[in-house]
Design a protein around this motif. Structure first.
Motif, PDB file in Angstrom:
ATOM      1  N   ARG A 269       0.821  -1.173  -0.098  1.00 27.00           N
ATOM      2  CA  ARG A 269       0.194  -0.003   0.031  1.00 27.00           C
ATOM      3  C   ARG A 269       0.908   1.379  -0.112  1.00 27.00           C
ATOM      4  N   HIS A 270       1.889   1.094   0.590  1.00 22.98           N
ATOM      5  CA  HIS A 270       2.824   2.293   0.728  1.00 22.98           C
ATOM      6  C   HIS A 270       3.733   2.400  -0.451  1.00 22.98           C
ATOM      7  N   TYR A 271       3.866   1.674  -1.282  1.00 19.92           N
ATOM      8  CA  TYR A 271       4.746   1.645  -2.564  1.00 19.92           C
ATOM      9  C   TYR A 271       5.237   3.136  -3.117  1.00 19.92           C
ATOM     10  N   GLY A 272       4.254   4.048  -2.816  1.00 17.79           N
ATOM     11  CA  GLY A 272       4.629   5.216  -3.237  1.00 17.79           C
ATOM     12  C   GLY A 272       5.620   5.840  -2.696  1.00 17.79           C
ATOM     13  N   ILE A 273       5.977   5.791  -1.424  1.00 15.60           N
ATOM     14  CA  ILE A 273       7.170   6.165  -0.850  1.00 15.60           C
ATOM     15  C   ILE A 273       8.449   5.740  -1.453  1.00 15.60           C
ATOM     16  N   GLU A 274       8.620   4.654  -2.176  1.00 17.31           N
ATOM     17  CA  GLU A 274       9.585   4.332  -2.735  1.00 17.31           C
ATOM     18  C   GLU A 274       9.618   5.110  -4.269  1.00 17.31           C
ATOM     19  N   ALA A 275       8.362   5.110  -4.837  1.00 17.92           N
ATOM     20  CA  ALA A 275       8.287   5.708  -6.144  1.00 17.92           C
ATOM     21  C   ALA A 275       8.717   7.335  -5.943  1.00 17.92           C
ATOM     22  N   GLN A 276       8.464   8.094  -4.937  1.00 15.94           N
ATOM     23  CA  GLN A 276       8.606   9.259  -4.626  1.00 15.94           C
ATOM     24  C   GLN A 276      10.481   9.361  -4.532  1.00 15.94           C
ATOM     25  N   TYR A 277      10.973   8.454  -3.799  1.00 22.44           N
ATOM     26  CA  TYR A 277      12.368   8.369  -3.659  1.00 22.44           C
ATOM     27  C   TYR A 277      13.132   8.381  -4.953  1.00 22.44           C
ATOM     28  N   VAL A 278      12.671   7.468  -6.015  1.00 24.49           N
ATOM     29  CA  VAL A 278      13.222   7.187  -7.376  1.00 24.49           C
ATOM     30  C   VAL A 278      13.097   8.511  -8.284  1.00 24.49           C
ATOM     31  N   HIS A 279      11.998   9.406  -7.920  1.00 27.91           N
ATOM     32  CA  HIS A 279      11.813  10.434  -8.578  1.00 27.91           C
ATOM     33  C   HIS A 279      12.793  11.528  -8.072  1.00 27.91           C
ATOM     34  N   LEU A 280      12.811  11.563  -6.662  1.00 28.64           N
ATOM     35  CA  LEU A 280      13.448  12.545  -6.069  1.00 28.64           C
ATOM     36  C   LEU A 280      15.186  12.451  -6.407  1.00 28.64           C
ATOM     37  N   LEU A 281      15.517  11.170  -6.593  1.00 28.22           N
ATOM     38  CA  LEU A 281      17.010  11.132  -7.094  1.00 28.22           C
ATOM     39  C   LEU A 281      16.974  11.489  -8.774  1.00 28.22           C
ATOM     40  N   ASP A 282      16.161  10.954  -9.165  1.00 32.34           N
ATOM     41  CA  ASP A 282      16.350  11.459 -10.821  1.00 32.34           C
ATOM     42  C   ASP A 282      16.177  12.882 -11.058  1.00 32.34           C
ATOM     43  N   SER A 283      15.672  13.656 -10.171  1.00 29.58           N
ATOM     44  CA  SER A 283      15.619  14.880 -10.335  1.00 29.58           C
ATOM     45  C   SER A 283      16.749  15.627  -9.874  1.00 29.58           C
ATOM     46  N   GLY A 284      17.519  14.966  -9.151  1.00 24.66           N
ATOM     47  CA  GLY A 284      18.766  15.628  -8.711  1.00 24.66           C
ATOM     48  C   GLY A 284      18.645  16.478  -7.740  1.00 24.66           C
ATOM     49  N   ALA A 285      17.480  16.397  -6.934  1.00 28.61           N
ATOM     50  CA  ALA A 285      17.152  17.344  -5.790  1.00 28.61           C
ATOM     51  C   ALA A 285      18.110  16.961  -4.820  1.00 28.61           C
ATOM     52  N   LEU A 286      18.475  16.007  -4.239  1.00 29.48           N
ATOM     53  CA  LEU A 286      19.513  15.693  -3.186  1.00 29.48           C
ATOM     54  C   LEU A 286      20.984  15.608  -3.528  1.00 29.48           C
ATOM     55  N   ASN A 287      21.531  16.365  -2.775  1.00 33.33           N
ATOM     56  CA  ASN A 287      23.018  16.409  -2.880  1.00 33.33           C
ATOM     57  C   ASN A 287      23.733  15.178  -2.210  1.00 33.33           C
ATOM     58  N   LEU A 288      25.011  14.693  -2.751  1.00 30.62           N
ATOM     59  CA  LEU A 288      25.534  13.547  -1.915  1.00 30.62           C
ATOM     60  C   LEU A 288      26.451  14.146  -0.980  1.00 30.62           C
ATOM     61  N   ARG A 289      26.373  13.717   0.189  1.00 30.17           N
ATOM     62  CA  ARG A 289      27.170  14.529   1.559  1.00 30.17           C
ATOM     63  C   ARG A 289      27.692  13.264   2.369  1.00 30.17           C
ATOM     64  N   VAL A 290      28.593  13.766   3.311  1.00 30.07           N
ATOM     65  CA  VAL A 290      29.181  13.068   4.223  1.00 30.07           C
ATOM     66  C   VAL A 290      27.859  12.812   5.348  1.00 30.07           C
ATOM     67  N   ILE A 291      27.397  11.555   5.503  1.00 30.93           N
ATOM     68  CA  ILE A 291      26.378  11.124   6.117  1.00 30.93           C
ATOM     69  C   ILE A 291      26.557  10.073   7.291  1.00 30.93           C
ATOM     70  N   HIS A 292      25.984  10.103   8.362  1.00 30.57           N
ATOM     71  CA  HIS A 292      26.351   9.292   9.398  1.00 30.57           C
ATOM     72  C   HIS A 292      25.530   7.816   9.164  1.00 30.57           C
ATOM     73  N   HIS A 293      24.256   7.830   9.053  1.00 34.64           N
ATOM     74  CA  HIS A 293      23.402   6.626   8.410  1.00 34.64           C
ATOM     75  C   HIS A 293      22.945   5.853   9.725  1.00 34.64           C
ATOM     76  N   ASP A 294      23.357   6.310  11.001  1.00 33.00           N
ATOM     77  CA  ASP A 294      22.863   5.599  12.194  1.00 33.00           C
ATOM     78  C   ASP A 294      22.914   6.452  13.226  1.00 33.00           C
ATOM     79  N   THR A 295      21.623   7.307  13.325  1.00 33.69           N
ATOM     80  CA  THR A 295      21.604   8.570  14.040  1.00 33.69           C
ATOM     81  C   THR A 295      20.701   8.480  15.443  1.00 33.69           C
ATOM     82  N   LYS A 296      20.692   7.037  15.778  1.00 31.53           N
ATOM     83  CA  LYS A 296      20.163   6.711  16.998  1.00 31.53           C
ATOM     84  C   LYS A 296      20.719   7.569  18.277  1.00 31.53           C
ATOM     85  N   ILE A 297      19.852   7.709  19.411  1.00 30.79           N
ATOM     86  CA  ILE A 297      20.109   8.708  20.294  1.00 30.79           C
ATOM     87  C   ILE A 297      21.790   8.329  21.105  1.00 30.79           C
TER      88      ILE A 297
END
Ligand code: GN1
Ligand code: MG
Length: 355
Positions: free
Chosen positions: A179-207
């Motif tokens: 039912r929530h596949y749209g969240i993935e579709a939005q991500y694909v669209h986001l990347l295709d549009s080049g809206a997000l910049n590649l940065r140095v990211i931590h990827h595990d931001t738990k407290i």
């Protein structure tokens, strides 16, 4: 094992006390004391991190850059052994030692919005300090770690191969993921549009990956740098949403306890933006709220895929553990989506105030 590892650092097992440390599920961690000095000893899980030398490479490259550009910034790199290496291999196992930061503490849950604020500032600061660092110098420590289309593809494959029993047990969860596949579709669209910049990211931001000053609770620095690699800011902000907003975490079986705290949302936004407001583009900022959906959904997909696969990735303590975790994340996702317009209101109010 301890003897050989400690020897390499000029420490003496006979003079040390060694005790298990922390709550991580992937790596093994110990606290080591010798003559009043404390260290953190860690064995890296090489099933998850297939190229541990990439971790060492990334941390070294960042450390060298920060030593040049921001020597006052607290960055906890491994201690070099007597040969000048920042890790040691014993019996094919990969170990490193970090200095223990005195007068620091960490927490496992966000009890007050201030804690979310301090943590979000530290993760924002980390990416800001490295905004001019050439992100191409970093290697992926886990290939495709936050690649949502790949995670969804893995889920579909798991669904094809799963037993009828597991499929029927997970029927509701599977339906929700579809039912929530749209969240993935939005991500694909986001990347295709080049809206997000590649940065140095931590990827595990738990407290628990932020060190706080023991006395004041103010943020000191970020730790657990194994998943530091090129990525998008929605990973870090989204994982904070996923793990700070609800007092009940992904282990909670009573979903009535899962509730979104809007004051914590505001605190994450405040802390992160205090550091990143000048760094993120105005386009990126439009996806601040989307980041929570992205990460909560991806975690649900990963837990349910692992359940369908017969529990091969995440450690489990009881038979339907991954299914319950996945259902928990689906419940959190639906509650998050229900709050979206409130979140928009919070951000609008802040932006109106600044205009
Ligand atoms: C794993 O073990 P821990 O908490 O550091 C996982 C994260 C998940 C998390 C869910 C390398 O992290 O991506 O969000 O479990 N890390 C890896 O609890 O897969
Ligand atoms: Mg981790």
């Amino acid at each position: 094992m301890f003897q050989a590892v400690l020897d390499a650092y000029g420490l003496h097992a006979g003079k040390c006390t060694i005790e298990p440390f922390g709550s991580g599920l992937i790596n093994h961690t110990w606290k080591v004391y010798q003559e009043g000095i404390a260290y953190i000893l860690q064995e890296v899980n090489t099933v998850v991190f297939r190229e541990p030398v990439h971790i060492a490479h990334n941390i070294r490259a960042i450390k060298e850059y920060l030593d040049q550009t921001a020597p006052e910034y607290l960055f906890i790199a491994p201690i070099k052994d007597l040969n000048g290496d920042d890790f040691i291999v014993v019996n094919n196992r990969f170990y490193r030692i970090f200095p223990f930061v005195e007068k620091s503490c960490s927490v496992d849950f966000v009890h007050q919005p201030e804690q979310a604020y301090h943590a979000a500032r530290q993760f924002g600061k980390f990416t800001r300090m490295l905004r001019a660092f050439n992100v191409q110098k970093l290697k992926p420590t886990i290939e495709n770690f936050h690649n949502l289309p790949l995670r969804v593809a893995q889920f579909k494959k798991a669904l094809e191969q799963a037993s009828q029993k597991r499929i029927s047990e997970a029927k509701f969860a599977i339906g929700e993921i579809i039912r929530h596949y749209g969240i993935e579709a939005q991500y694909v669209h986001l990347l295709d549009s080049g809206a997000l910049n590649l940065r140095v990211i931590h990827h595990d931001t738990k407290i628990s990956n932020v060190l706080l000053q023991a006395e004041t609770g103010a943020g000191l620095c970020v730790i657990d740098l194994d998943t530091v690699m090129p990525g998008y800011f929605i990973s870090d902000v989204g994982d904070m949403m996923r793990t700070y907003l609800s007092e009940a975490n992904e282990e909670e079986k009573d979903f009535s306890k899962i509730a979104i705290r809007t004051d914590v949302f505001a605190a994450i936004h405040k802390g992160y933006m205090e550091e990143m407001d000048q760094v993120l583009t105005s386009t990126e900022k439009q996806f601040f709220i989307y980041s929570g959906k992205f990460m909560i959904y991806m975690q649900a997909v990963r837990f349910i895929a692992d359940f369908l696969n017969g529990d091969i990735y995440y450690k489990t303590n009881y038979p339907k553990h991954n299914l319950i975790r996945g259902l928990n994340q689906i419940d959190l996702l639906n509650k998050y989506i229900a709050k979206e317009s409130e979140f928009e209101g919070i951000i609008k109010k802040i932006n109106d105030f600044h205009e």
